[in-house]
Write an enzyme that holds these catalytic residues in place. Structure first.
Site, PDB file in Angstrom:
ATOM      1  N   ASP A   1      -5.482 -52.151  11.892  1.00 34.46           N
ATOM      2  CA  ASP A   1      -6.823 -51.955  12.441  1.00 34.46           C
ATOM      3  C   ASP A   1      -6.813 -52.090  13.955  1.00 34.46           C
ATOM      4  O   ASP A   1      -5.789 -52.461  14.544  1.00 34.46           O
ATOM      5  CB  ASP A   1      -7.818 -52.939  11.808  1.00 34.46           C
ATOM      6  CG  ASP A   1      -7.286 -54.369  11.728  1.00 34.46           C
ATOM      7  OD1 ASP A   1      -6.301 -54.685  12.417  1.00 34.46           O
ATOM      8  OD2 ASP A   1      -7.871 -55.174  10.987  1.00 34.46           O
TER       9      ASP A   1
ATOM     10  N   ASN B   1     -14.251 -64.398   4.568  1.00 33.77           N
ATOM     11  CA  ASN B   1     -15.205 -63.738   3.659  1.00 33.77           C
ATOM     12  C   ASN B   1     -14.508 -62.748   2.720  1.00 33.77           C
ATOM     13  O   ASN B   1     -15.170 -61.940   2.076  1.00 33.77           O
ATOM     14  CB  ASN B   1     -16.314 -63.031   4.455  1.00 33.77           C
ATOM     15  CG  ASN B   1     -15.792 -61.838   5.251  1.00 33.77           C
ATOM     16  OD1 ASN B   1     -14.589 -61.656   5.377  1.00 33.77           O
ATOM     17  ND2 ASN B   1     -16.697 -61.034   5.787  1.00 33.77           N
TER      18      ASN B   1
ATOM     19  N   HIS C   1     -12.341 -60.359   3.617  1.00 32.40           N
ATOM     20  CA  HIS C   1     -12.001 -59.034   4.143  1.00 32.40           C
ATOM     21  C   HIS C   1     -10.494 -58.882   4.321  1.00 32.40           C
ATOM     22  O   HIS C   1      -9.780 -59.860   4.509  1.00 32.40           O
ATOM     23  CB  HIS C   1     -12.781 -58.700   5.425  1.00 32.40           C
ATOM     24  CG  HIS C   1     -12.317 -59.357   6.689  1.00 32.40           C
ATOM     25  ND1 HIS C   1     -13.150 -60.072   7.518  1.00 32.40           N
ATOM     26  CD2 HIS C   1     -11.105 -59.387   7.296  1.00 32.40           C
ATOM     27  CE1 HIS C   1     -12.479 -60.501   8.561  1.00 32.40           C
ATOM     28  NE2 HIS C   1     -11.229 -60.115   8.446  1.00 32.40           N
TER      29      HIS C   1
ATOM     30  N   GLU D   1     -14.995 -54.946   5.334  1.00 27.83           N
ATOM     31  CA  GLU D   1     -15.960 -56.012   5.084  1.00 27.83           C
ATOM     32  C   GLU D   1     -16.604 -55.840   3.702  1.00 27.83           C
ATOM     33  O   GLU D   1     -16.418 -54.797   3.058  1.00 27.83           O
ATOM     34  CB  GLU D   1     -17.037 -55.969   6.181  1.00 27.83           C
ATOM     35  CG  GLU D   1     -16.503 -56.164   7.594  1.00 27.83           C
ATOM     36  CD  GLU D   1     -16.152 -57.619   7.923  1.00 27.83           C
ATOM     37  OE1 GLU D   1     -15.908 -58.417   7.002  1.00 27.83           O
ATOM     38  OE2 GLU D   1     -16.100 -57.947   9.130  1.00 27.83           O
TER      39      GLU D   1
HETATM   40  C1  GLP Z   1      -8.908 -60.304  11.558  1.00 26.10           C
HETATM   41  C2  GLP Z   1      -7.979 -59.166  11.174  1.00 26.10           C
HETATM   42  C3  GLP Z   1      -7.483 -59.310   9.761  1.00 26.10           C
HETATM   43  C4  GLP Z   1      -6.988 -60.728   9.522  1.00 26.10           C
HETATM   44  C5  GLP Z   1      -8.119 -61.683   9.713  1.00 26.10           C
HETATM   45  C6  GLP Z   1      -7.756 -63.138   9.429  1.00 26.10           C
HETATM   46  O1  GLP Z   1     -10.228 -60.081  11.188  1.00 26.10           O
HETATM   47  N1  GLP Z   1      -8.598 -57.883  11.309  1.00 26.10           N
HETATM   48  O2  GLP Z   1      -6.447 -58.367   9.537  1.00 26.10           O
HETATM   49  O3  GLP Z   1      -6.465 -60.836   8.230  1.00 26.10           O
HETATM   50  O4  GLP Z   1      -8.535 -61.575  11.065  1.00 26.10           O
HETATM   51  O5  GLP Z   1      -7.107 -63.678  10.526  1.00 26.10           O
HETATM   52  P1  GLP Z   1      -6.395 -65.078  10.576  1.00 26.10           P
HETATM   53  O6  GLP Z   1      -5.058 -64.871   9.991  1.00 26.10           O
HETATM   54  O7  GLP Z   1      -6.329 -65.400  12.042  1.00 26.10           O
HETATM   55  O8  GLP Z   1      -7.223 -66.034   9.814  1.00 26.10           O
END
Ligand code: GLP
Length: 264
Positions: A65, A134, A136, A141
């Site tokens: 992304d 959440n 995702h 989302e």
């Molecule tokens: C962002 C990214 C996701 C990732 C999420 C959780 O929103 N777009 O790909 O999985 O964060 O991140 P973290 O690993 O820092 O909790």
């Protein structure tokens, strides 16, 4: 799905690196995630590369992304982050490290082009994933179509709040992103989701043991042909069947490889 429970975030990273390593060969297509969780895995892969144990030569990478509106040189754009944290430290050709074009004034076209580029590369062999609190994945989302392809997504206020730690203020967090869709992720050869810490326990319980629902986008992995979920004890603590998942791993048949497929 295969659920691997590890004692610590370090062991999660080691196992994730073991699995990714089984896919490395010239022509392999890797799907890379950002966020904090994969950093330890990237560190381990960097170490193994520097010590000559593995090589990323000839591989191609696609990021999951990208924020809309952050230029590639912005230190929170995923174009920048993936290089800074991972790919500039390994022997992958930088020209083969792709991310959606978050600066295209027609972002929906950038999203379509990205999906086509993945298909043209032959599809993703192994897709590394984190998970949002959440539920995702990427930036898919709640209420995302389970068959969605790469597209523009509006970020949930929870995601904006969670990700504000990387920015000076919550107002600086972009409100939109281009993300591979859940359908894109379903097409990957192996999906490898990693999660650590108690803050992810509810999302992991919903992903693994809840219904398949767009309210927990990661639950789409229940429909994936070859999905592996690696969690530490904290992220696993709400799983009702954790004893069974441990047993499945202990009783793993000799013929079954870490990539989820029969060993040749
Ligand atoms: C962002 C990214 C996701 C990732 C999420 C959780 O929103 N777009 O790909 O999985 O964060 O991140 P973290 O690993 O820092 O909790």
């Amino acid at each position: 799905m295969e659920i691997l429970i590890r004692r610590s975030p370090e062991e999660v990273a080691t196992t994730a690196a073991d699995i990714i390593s089984t896919h490395l060969k010239p022509g392999a297509v890797l799907g890379l995630a950002t966020g904090s969780t994969p950093l330890a895995t990237y560190q381990e892969l960097i170490r193994r590369t520097k010590e000559g144990e593995i090589s990323f030569a000839g591989t191609t990478a696609f990021c999951l992304d990208e924020y809309i509106g952050l230029p590639p040189e912005h230190d929170q754009s995923y174009h920048y982050v993936i290089r800074n944290e991972f790919t500039k430290h390994i022997d992958i050709n930088d020209a083969y490290v792709h991310s959606p074009d978050g600066m295209n004034p027609r972002p929906w076209e950038a999203a379509e082009q990205y999906e086509k580029a993945i298909v043209s590369a032959g599809g993703i062999d192994i897709q590394l994933l984190g998970i949002g609190t959440n539920g995702h994945v990427g930036f898919n989302e709640p209420a995302t179509s389970l068959r969605s392809l790469t597209r523009v997504e509006t970020l949930h206020s929870q995601t904006v709040s969670d990700n504000s730690r990387f920015f000076d203020s919550v107002d600086d967090v972009p409100r939109y992103a281009i993300t591979q869709g859940l359908g894109t992720i379903l097409r990957s050869g192996q999906a490898l989701l990693i999660a650590t810490g108690k803050g992810k326990a509810q999302a992991i319980a919903s992903l693994v043991e809840g219904p398949v629902t767009s309210q927990c986008p990661a639950s789409v992995l229940q429909l994936h042909n070859n999905a592996t979920v690696i969690v530490d004890e904290d992220a696993a603590f709400l799983l009702k069947e954790s004893d069974y998942y441990r047993h499945v791993e202990e009783a793993r048949p000799d013929w079954k490889g870490l990539d989820g497929r029969p060993k040749l």
